[in-house]
Design a protein around this motif. Structure first.
Motif, mmCIF file in Angstrom:
data_model
loop_
_atom_site.group_PDB
_atom_site.id
_atom_site.type_symbol
_atom_site.label_atom_id
_atom_site.label_comp_id
_atom_site.label_asym_id
_atom_site.label_seq_id
_atom_site.Cartn_x
_atom_site.Cartn_y
_atom_site.Cartn_z
ATOM 1 N N LEU A 29 -41.962 79.366 55.857
ATOM 2 C CA LEU A 29 -41.430 80.372 54.947
ATOM 3 C C LEU A 29 -40.226 81.093 55.543
ATOM 4 C CD1 LEU A 29 -44.745 81.855 53.509
ATOM 5 C CD2 LEU A 29 -43.143 80.272 52.398
ATOM 6 N N LYS A 78 -41.903 74.967 51.171
ATOM 7 C CA LYS A 78 -40.829 75.505 52.005
ATOM 8 C C LYS A 78 -39.693 76.062 51.137
ATOM 9 C CE LYS A 78 -41.827 72.109 55.593
ATOM 10 N NZ LYS A 78 -41.285 70.928 56.291
ATOM 11 N N PHE A 110 -38.006 78.808 51.406
ATOM 12 C CA PHE A 110 -36.904 79.365 52.195
ATOM 13 C C PHE A 110 -35.891 78.277 52.522
ATOM 14 C CE2 PHE A 110 -34.882 80.258 56.270
ATOM 15 C CZ PHE A 110 -34.337 81.509 56.030
ATOM 16 N N HIS A 127 -33.938 77.265 49.495
ATOM 17 C CA HIS A 127 -32.881 78.244 49.233
ATOM 18 C C HIS A 127 -31.631 77.912 50.036
ATOM 19 C CE1 HIS A 127 -31.775 81.263 52.333
ATOM 20 N NE2 HIS A 127 -31.038 81.780 51.377
ATOM 21 N N VAL A 156 -35.721 82.132 46.934
ATOM 22 C CA VAL A 156 -35.975 83.291 47.791
ATOM 23 C C VAL A 156 -37.062 84.169 47.177
ATOM 24 C CG1 VAL A 156 -34.973 85.392 48.787
ATOM 25 C CG2 VAL A 156 -33.715 83.260 48.882
ATOM 26 N N THR A 214 -40.179 82.645 48.075
ATOM 27 C CA THR A 214 -40.396 82.902 49.508
ATOM 28 C C THR A 214 -41.023 84.281 49.705
ATOM 29 O OG1 THR A 214 -38.517 81.509 50.143
ATOM 30 C CG2 THR A 214 -39.261 83.132 51.762
ATOM 31 N N ARG A 261 -44.751 85.348 51.048
ATOM 32 C CA ARG A 261 -44.912 86.221 52.219
ATOM 33 C C ARG A 261 -45.712 87.474 51.885
ATOM 34 N NH1 ARG A 261 -38.734 86.470 54.590
ATOM 35 N NH2 ARG A 261 -38.641 84.373 55.479
ATOM 36 N N ALA A 280 -47.046 78.887 48.245
ATOM 37 C CA ALA A 280 -45.705 78.432 47.855
ATOM 38 C C ALA A 280 -45.715 77.013 47.299
ATOM 39 C CB ALA A 280 -44.747 78.529 49.038
#
Length: 173
Positions: free
Chosen positions: A32, A69, A71, A74, A100, A103, A107, A164
């Motif tokens: 992430l 994944k 991030f 992005h 994002v 992401t 998180r 995710a």
């Protein structure tokens, strides 16, 4: 941490720097994009500044999203945003915002995740409306905007990290 580069005023800085002197955190990252301790095993970073054909961008970003994944997806969209034709930059920036947003939601940042998901949804819809084109490079912008708004509502209603990979959108239909 290596002290490379020079801070303003000629003093040595305490931040990692790349060959061009830009601040770059050299710590490994997780899936992430969160920094891990130096020496930890991390996820391979996406190389920056790669120029891809639009369909290659979509395929690579989709593979990263499906792997949980966002991030890293992005970063792929960001390359397209920065290197693509002026008329497509808003499209790729909006897609980067969607990644994002996912992401942040993964998180556990519900506020930031929801805000970016909605911003990306708005950008995708505005780009499509401005061109009368809802499926550039096979992507379903209307479906992506719907996905983003629905996920934004869910992360606000039940704050906490989302999976995710399980929440990843299908860019094409």
């Amino acid at each position: 941490m290596a002290h490379t580069g020079t801070a303003a005023g000629g003093q040595r800085g305490s931040r990692d720097r790349d060959a061009d002197g830009r601040a770059r955190n050299a710590r490994p990252r997780d899936g992430l994009g969160r920094p891990l301790p130096h020496g930890a095993d991390g996820v391979a970073r996406q190389p920056e500044g790669v120029v891809r054909a639009p369909r290659e961008t979509v395929a690579e970003a989709q593979a990263l999203l499906a792997a949980g994944k966002p991030f890293h997806a992005h970063e792929v969209f960001e390359d397209a945003w920065k290197s693509g034709p002026e008329g497509e930059r808003a499209l790729w920036r909006g897609l980067a915002q969607l990644a994002v947003g996912l992401t942040h939601a993964a998180r556990g940042n519900a506020t930031g995740g929801a805000r970016l998901l909605r911003r990306g949804a708005d950008a995708a819809e505005q780009w499509a409306a401005g061109r009368g084109e809802d499926r550039p490079y096979g992507m379903d912008l209307t479906g992506l905007a719907r996905w983003a708004r629905e996920l934004a509502g869910r992360v606000e209603a039940a704050p906490g990290p989302v999976d995710a990979a399980a929440e990843a959108p299908r860019l094409t239909s």
